[in-house]
Each structure stands twice: as C-alpha cells, then as structure tokens.
Design a protein around this motif. Structure first.
Motif: not given
Ligand code: GLC
Length: 447
Positions: A156-169
C-alpha cells in the motif's frame, strides 16, 4: 483534470493570489494562455494524451516542501507530466483527519499521498496496490517497513524515509559546564538544571534545559512511548493486543516527565510540536531537544545560530533501558486518483535510491534502503545515521499493527492521558488506570 491546491498552506500563497486576481481581471487572457500552453504541450510530447497533472503531498515543513517538490517537478518535466503541490497540514494528526474526509468523499484531488508509518492499517481501503508497479523494488528496502506497508498481501505504500526519536544536544555548552552526554533521564535532568541555571544567571533569561513535543497530538504519543518503554512500562498495547499500560513503571515514567515541566522545560512545551521545539533549540535557547533526524540538517544550515555546535545521541535510558519511537513516512497512491499509472510511477521515482540519497544529504531524511547507510556522501552529511544505526533498526513501534483501524483512537486516548499528567491534572497512576478502562471500551471484543 482540475486540481485543487490548498492555497492557505501554499508557500507561494501570495503569488498564487496575485495570479488568480490577474486572471479574474483578464479572463480571456487566462483562457488564451491556458489554451496556448496546452497546444504547446500537445505538440511537444509524443503520446501527449497520457500527460497528466499530478497533485502530490510533499514534505511537512517549508524546507522539505521545496526540496521534495523539486524532485517531483524534475521527474514531471522529463516525463511530460505537470506536478502540483498539495500542501498538507504539518501535524500527522491533522493530516489524517483531512485525508479521511477526502477518502469519505472519494476525492481524487490528491494523487500521491504521504502515509505515516502508523496509518497503513487505518486507511488501507483507500490506497492502491503498488505491487503491479514496483517490479520488486520493495525488496531493497528494510523488510520490516515493507511488511508494515503490506496489508492483506497488497503493497500500500513505498517506504520513503524512516524516523526514530533522537536526543540533540549543545556540544559547546556541555563542554563549557564540563558535562558528558547524559546516559539516563536523571543525568539529563541534572545537566539541564545546571546549564539552565548557569546560562540564566549569565543573562540568558529565557534559556531552557529540555524541549520536546508535548502538545496533544500524535507526536506526544511518540514522546510518551519513549518515556514509558524506557522505564520498562511496555508499549501501551502489546503485539498480541493485550492492554498493558496500567503498570507502575508506566505511571512513574509519566510522573517523571511531568516533573520536567516548569523546571527544566517551559510550560509552553504542552503546546509544542516538532517545529516549535526546533525553533527554540535552533535559536540557541535550549540545551537538549528530542526530535527526529530532519532537525539535523536544519541545525547545520548556514544561517543556523547553532551550526557546528550540535551533537546527536540516543535518547537517555530509564530503569528499563533506552527506547526510541519508530516513525517514518511512505508514499502511496490514492485509490480514487484519475491518474493512477502516472502517480505510481512518480511514487517509484520519489522512493528510489537516487532521490532517497539526495534527500538524505540535503534534508537528513533517513533512507529506507540499507545500502545508503554505507554511502560515503550520506555518512559525511549525517554522521549520526551510521553511528546510531542500531537506534533506527531497534526502534519501538507504536501499537498500530495490533490495534488496526482503532489505532487513532488508542493513540488519542494515550496522548490525552499523558497530557493530563503533564499538565498536573492527574497523577501517573490515576491516568494509566483510567486509560486502561478507556482502551477496554475502545477494544470491546476485539481490536
Ligand atoms: C514524525 C514521524 C511520524 C510521527 C510524527 C508525529 O513525522 O515520522 O511517524 O507520527 O512525527 O508527530
């Protein structure tokens, strides 16, 4: 085919308004111009009968829209199609609400749709099966994402980008205060307090310790899942469909986050989505930020006040270890599109290694193709992608597969309960107990 663009959200809204006004004043002129443009197009293109005007949803912040649209328009020019932007609302929650209205009306306004990783089970009846178009290209993407996009055997969809929560410091500030990157939530809280107090005393009155997403929307479910899972409190509903949220670890996680608000985080976070948190952090007004990878390229942009001062790390651990919520987006074709073939071809192009590589370099969008994580240009632009590969491959999924069509209700109940605790209207223990009751009602006999 007439295409509807949501002018209110369009980045060139004023330009569009001006053109529309001109055409209202000179209707004949507009007709002639359109006719002439069409004639040129028909004469210039072999097989011009196939030329389509495609509307696509493309990106959810200004920089990304520009970048995404450029790729689509480039493809359109090469293939004789006209590309129009459908500027979707920025929040995943608002996008879904609008899409469901459009599907209910069987609207063909938008041909190519952006699909959040938690939606395939929710909108499956309205998306075209891409298998006949993909020629097996999905086999090159992360299998778990392809599996998530496959419902009842349909792609039903082609993967486009993936995400994961990150800590920016802020590297510079941790150095200044002789602090390390926090490994636990307690360390984060202590470092945030120390730097915040120091910076404020030095005259930086509105400096914050930690910013994240705590507005009542899908983004809060993502943040809250990270707290709960890292405290060993599970993932709200488990893979078998059992409601697991009513436990002491989950309650403790929510109470811990509530204690940040008004101490290391501004009360305003209760109304922050991704771009609000990024605004504060990128303006140099916060030590830590929880966000998705896209924030990296913007923080590194030439005009960014924090360029060269930012580090990226996994989110801190609670008593149960570390957890990052899995996010990400797919491209799909609206089942009611009048240009399905051209729309599917555009989806295949936009999700190809060529475009994913460019989007990774320019916008720090994590590719869904494992081969691109070994690419030297991608690694150079985004050192964190390779360094934190296990964060991306080990991210915790929201309970969308187990709860299927009811996921939006489950998520809403979760973010509402969390928001109550964060606003100090309920204790963690009361909130998770009530949430369990609410989820039982939502489930009834089955998800
Ligand atoms: C990001 C994620 C998406 C999530 C959203 C929440 O866009 O990729 O999965 O639902 O944030 O705000």
């Amino acid at each position: 085919m007439r295409i509807q663009i949501a002018l209110d959200h369009h980045p060139n809204r004023f330009e569009c308004d001006a053109i529309a006004q001109f055409h209202r004043r000179h209707p004949m002129n507009a007709l002639l111009r359109r006719g002439a443009a069409l004639a040129t197009l028909v004469a210039a293109l072999p097989g011009a009968a196939m030329a389509a005007t495609l509307t696509l949803a493309c990106g959810s912040n200004a920089a990304d829209i520009e970048n995404c649209l450029a790729h689509a328009q480039d493809w359109g020019r090469r293939n004789g199609h006209t590309i129009k932007l459908y500027s979707a609302p920025t929040s995943s929650t608002d996008q879904l609400a609008l899409l469901r209205q459009q599907f209910a009306a069987k609207s063909s306004d938008v041909d190519v749709i952006m699909v959040d990783v938690v939606w395939p089970g929710v909108i499956k009846d309205h998306l075209l099966d891409l298998k006949p178009y993909s020629k097996g290209a999905e086999a090159k993407h992360f299998p778990a994402i392809v599996a998530n996009n496959t419902v009842d055997g349909k792609l039903l969809g082609m993967p486009w980008f993936t995400d994961a929560g990150l800590l920016f410091y802020r590297k510079d500030l941790l150095d200044k205060y002789k602090l390390g990157v926090p490994g636990s939530w307690d360390e984060l809280s202590a470092a945030a307090k120390k730097v915040m107090d120091g910076e404020r005393a030095a005259g930086n009155a509105d400096f914050q310790g930690f910013v994240f997403q705590a507005k009542a929307y899908e983004g809060l479910s993502c943040n809250a899942l990270e707290w709960v899972a890292s405290f060993g409190g599970g993932s709200v509903v488990d893979a078998q469909g059992n409601i697991t949220i009513n436990n002491a670890n989950a309650a403790r996680a929510l109470d811990t986050a509530a204690a940040w608000i008004g101490s290391i985080a501004p009360a305003g976070v209760l109304n922050y989505a991704e771009e609000d948190a990024r605004g504060v952090f990128q303006n140099g007004k916060a030590l830590f930020m929880r966000n998705w990878p896209y924030a990296w390229s913007l923080a590194q942009a030439p005009d960014s006040p924090v360029k060269g001062k930012v580090g990226v790390a996994p989110l801190p651990a609670g008593a149960g270890g570390r957890a990052a919520t899995l996010g990400g987006w797919q491209l799909a074709v609206n089942r009611y599109s009048k240009n399905a073939d051209a729309a599917a071809a555009l989806v295949m192009y936009m999700t190809s290694p060529e475009v994913q590589k460019k989007r990774a370099i320019v916008g720090s969008y994590n590719p869904t193709l494992p081969e691109l994580y070994k690419d030297a240009d991608v690694q150079k632009a985004n050192p964190f992608m390779g360094q934190l590969l296990d964060v991306f491959t080990g991210a915790v999924a929201r309970p969308a597969t187990a709860t299927g069509l009811k996921y939006p209700e489950v998520s809403r109940a979760f973010w509402d309960a969390t928001h109550e605790v964060l606003s100090k209207k309920a204790s963690g223990a009361d909130a998770v107990r009530r949430l369990e009751g609410k989820l039982k009602q939502t489930r009834r006999n089955a998800w």
